[in-house]
Write an enzyme that holds these catalytic residues in place. Structure first.
Site, PDB file in Angstrom:
ATOM      1  N   ASP A  48     -45.298   0.647 -11.984  1.00 41.96           N
ATOM      2  CA  ASP A  48     -45.969   0.906 -13.262  1.00 41.96           C
ATOM      3  C   ASP A  48     -44.993   0.679 -14.422  1.00 41.96           C
ATOM      4  O   ASP A  48     -45.367   0.748 -15.592  1.00 41.96           O
ATOM      5  CB  ASP A  48     -46.613   2.298 -13.301  1.00 41.96           C
ATOM      6  CG  ASP A  48     -45.617   3.434 -13.142  1.00 41.96           C
ATOM      7  OD1 ASP A  48     -44.415   3.157 -12.932  1.00 41.96           O
ATOM      8  OD2 ASP A  48     -46.032   4.614 -13.228  1.00 41.96           O
ATOM      9  N   SER A  49     -43.735   0.346 -14.086  1.00 45.73           N
ATOM     10  CA  SER A  49     -42.778  -0.105 -15.115  1.00 45.73           C
ATOM     11  C   SER A  49     -43.287  -1.371 -15.782  1.00 45.73           C
ATOM     12  O   SER A  49     -42.750  -1.791 -16.813  1.00 45.73           O
ATOM     13  CB  SER A  49     -41.401  -0.355 -14.482  1.00 45.73           C
ATOM     14  OG  SER A  49     -41.511  -1.165 -13.330  1.00 45.73           O
ATOM     15  N   ASP A  87     -47.918   0.653  -7.032  1.00 44.15           N
ATOM     16  CA  ASP A  87     -47.435   1.911  -7.596  1.00 44.15           C
ATOM     17  C   ASP A  87     -48.603   2.634  -8.260  1.00 44.15           C
ATOM     18  O   ASP A  87     -49.249   2.075  -9.153  1.00 44.15           O
ATOM     19  CB  ASP A  87     -46.365   1.565  -8.651  1.00 44.15           C
ATOM     20  CG  ASP A  87     -45.490   2.745  -8.997  1.00 44.15           C
ATOM     21  OD1 ASP A  87     -45.544   3.760  -8.293  1.00 44.15           O
ATOM     22  OD2 ASP A  87     -44.730   2.623  -9.985  1.00 44.15           O
ATOM     23  N   LYS A 117     -47.041   3.719  -3.522  1.00 36.71           N
ATOM     24  CA  LYS A 117     -46.017   4.721  -3.864  1.00 36.71           C
ATOM     25  C   LYS A 117     -46.612   5.695  -4.863  1.00 36.71           C
ATOM     26  O   LYS A 117     -47.396   5.277  -5.732  1.00 36.71           O
ATOM     27  CB  LYS A 117     -44.790   4.016  -4.470  1.00 36.71           C
ATOM     28  CG  LYS A 117     -43.761   4.953  -5.055  1.00 36.71           C
ATOM     29  CD  LYS A 117     -42.513   4.223  -5.494  1.00 36.71           C
ATOM     30  CE  LYS A 117     -42.554   3.711  -6.924  1.00 36.71           C
ATOM     31  NZ  LYS A 117     -42.802   4.734  -7.945  1.00 36.71           N
ATOM     32  N   GLU A 119     -45.472   9.383  -7.254  1.00 37.09           N
ATOM     33  CA  GLU A 119     -44.382  10.254  -7.698  1.00 37.09           C
ATOM     34  C   GLU A 119     -44.692  11.711  -7.357  1.00 37.09           C
ATOM     35  O   GLU A 119     -45.848  12.134  -7.413  1.00 37.09           O
ATOM     36  CB  GLU A 119     -44.184  10.112  -9.214  1.00 37.09           C
ATOM     37  CG  GLU A 119     -43.742   8.726  -9.631  1.00 37.09           C
ATOM     38  CD  GLU A 119     -43.474   8.610 -11.137  1.00 37.09           C
ATOM     39  OE1 GLU A 119     -43.486   9.639 -11.851  1.00 37.09           O
ATOM     40  OE2 GLU A 119     -43.268   7.474 -11.597  1.00 37.09           O
ATOM     41  N   GLU A 186     -34.766   8.342  -7.171  1.00 34.62           N
ATOM     42  CA  GLU A 186     -34.388   7.690  -8.434  1.00 34.62           C
ATOM     43  C   GLU A 186     -33.415   8.568  -9.207  1.00 34.62           C
ATOM     44  O   GLU A 186     -33.685   9.764  -9.431  1.00 34.62           O
ATOM     45  CB  GLU A 186     -35.641   7.400  -9.286  1.00 34.62           C
ATOM     46  CG  GLU A 186     -35.278   6.751 -10.628  1.00 34.62           C
ATOM     47  CD  GLU A 186     -36.456   6.191 -11.396  1.00 34.62           C
ATOM     48  OE1 GLU A 186     -37.586   6.188 -10.873  1.00 34.62           O
ATOM     49  OE2 GLU A 186     -36.236   5.749 -12.544  1.00 34.62           O
TER      50      GLU A 186
HETATM   51  O1  KIV Z   1     -42.457   1.537 -11.792  1.00 41.88           O
HETATM   52  C1  KIV Z   1     -41.369   1.324 -11.253  1.00 41.88           C
HETATM   53  O2  KIV Z   1     -40.791   0.229 -11.330  1.00 41.88           O
HETATM   54  C2  KIV Z   1     -40.762   2.424 -10.524  1.00 41.88           C
HETATM   55  C3  KIV Z   1     -39.290   2.379 -10.337  1.00 41.88           C
HETATM   56  C4  KIV Z   1     -38.599   2.692 -11.614  1.00 41.88           C
HETATM   57  C5  KIV Z   1     -38.868   3.305  -9.287  1.00 41.88           C
HETATM   58  O3  KIV Z   1     -41.429   3.329 -10.162  1.00 41.88           O
END
Ligand code: KIV
Length: 286
Positions: A48-49, A87, A117, A119, A186
């Site tokens: 989600d980055s 994510d 993934k 969090e 992280e």
């Molecule tokens: O969104 C992402 O790229 C991430 C990483 C920073 C771990 O979750």
């Protein structure tokens, strides 16, 4: 396309068992995914980055499920044999186990990813179980969790005090106990990460967690020098594509303005037999 064999969770588990380090990077688009697969990357995260790296948001919170799905589809097309992970964006799993399972399922059904993934530690255990019950491979993510950076008091490294390291360990154990097949740490001290690896049997990855994890994750836009807003301490830049792109664009602007581009070799000329008849055509329009 590379001749790489399709990677699965079993391949990743075997690599850990053999002590082989696993290379993992984010990707958000088709060409980057193609480059990554050709470069021998084992795993790709459509993080989600992408909110910051692709859309220019200040953080990850505004990112939607639909955006994640579109980018996962593109990455899957570019890297058909790489282990691709979606994510789960903010509010795609926070409300209920049912929503979490439904949204996780979208990643597989619509974008053919290999895993998702999410969090959080102990507080997302029931979400992890619900997603696993749907037959989906899950990676936990603890330490600095950007979606809850407000609660953490900003984008701060975690596990730097004994109390914080203990909480991290308890979260890691809870995630493994819930059945997740992988864990990402992280921004955590290397000695704490090493202890998590020692205590868990699932593959443990790190981004800013030192050298002792089973594999490393990094954000592609940082590594290639594309993301300009800030550079976290744990980033190593392997290229400066921002400079390369800007230089190319400046050269183009200058050549367009100077009449240098396009040159003759960039032109489609009339067919040889036809060019002699062009004055006739011109005359018809006089
Ligand atoms: O969104 C992402 O790229 C991430 C990483 C920073 C771990 O979750």
């Amino acid at each position: 396309m590379s001749d790489k064999k399709k990677l699965s969770i079993h391949t990743i588990q075997k690599m850990k068992a053999n002590g082989e380090k696993i290379a993992w990077m984010t990707a958000y688009d088709y060409p980057t995914a193609e480059f990554a697969e050709a470069a021998g990357m084992e795993m790709l995260l459509v993080g989600d980055s992408l909110g910051m790296c692709v859309y220019g948001y200040k953080g990850t919170v505004p990112v939607t499920m639909d955006q994640c799905i579109v980018h996962c589809e593109a990455v899957r097309r570019g890297a058909p044999n790489t282990f691709v992970m979606g994510d789960m964006p903010f509010m795609s799993y926070q409300v209920s186990d049912e929503e979490a399972a439904r949204n996780a399922g979208r990643f597989l059904k619509e974008a053919d990813v290999d895993a998702i993934k999410l969090e959080g530690g102990q507080r997302v255990v029931s979400r992890i179980r619900a997603i696993l019950d749907a037959g989906i491979v899950v990676c936990g993510h603890i330490g600095l969790t950007p979606q809850s950076s407000g609660q953490l008091g900003g984008h701060k490294a975690q596990g730097r005090t004994i109390a914080s390291a203990r909480a991290l360990l308890e979260d890691a154990l809870a995630i493994e106990e819930a059945g997740a097949q992988m864990l990402l740490l992280e921004a955590v001290p290397p000695e704490v990460a090493a202890f998590v690896v020692e205590k868990l049997s699932i593959p443990v990855f790190g981004i800013g967690a030192g050298p002792h994890t089973d594999g490393q994750l990094i954000i592609v836009s940082d590594v290639i020098g594309q993301f300009q807003a800030f550079t976290p301490k744990f980033v190593k830049k392997y290229a400066n594509v921002a400079q390369v792109i800007t230089d190319a664009m400046k050269a183009y602007v200058s050549e367009v303005k100077g009449g240098v581009f396009p040159a003759d070799e960039h032109c489609y000329h009339m067919l040889k037999d036809e060019v002699g008849k062009f004055p006739e055509l011109k005359a018809d329009f006089e």
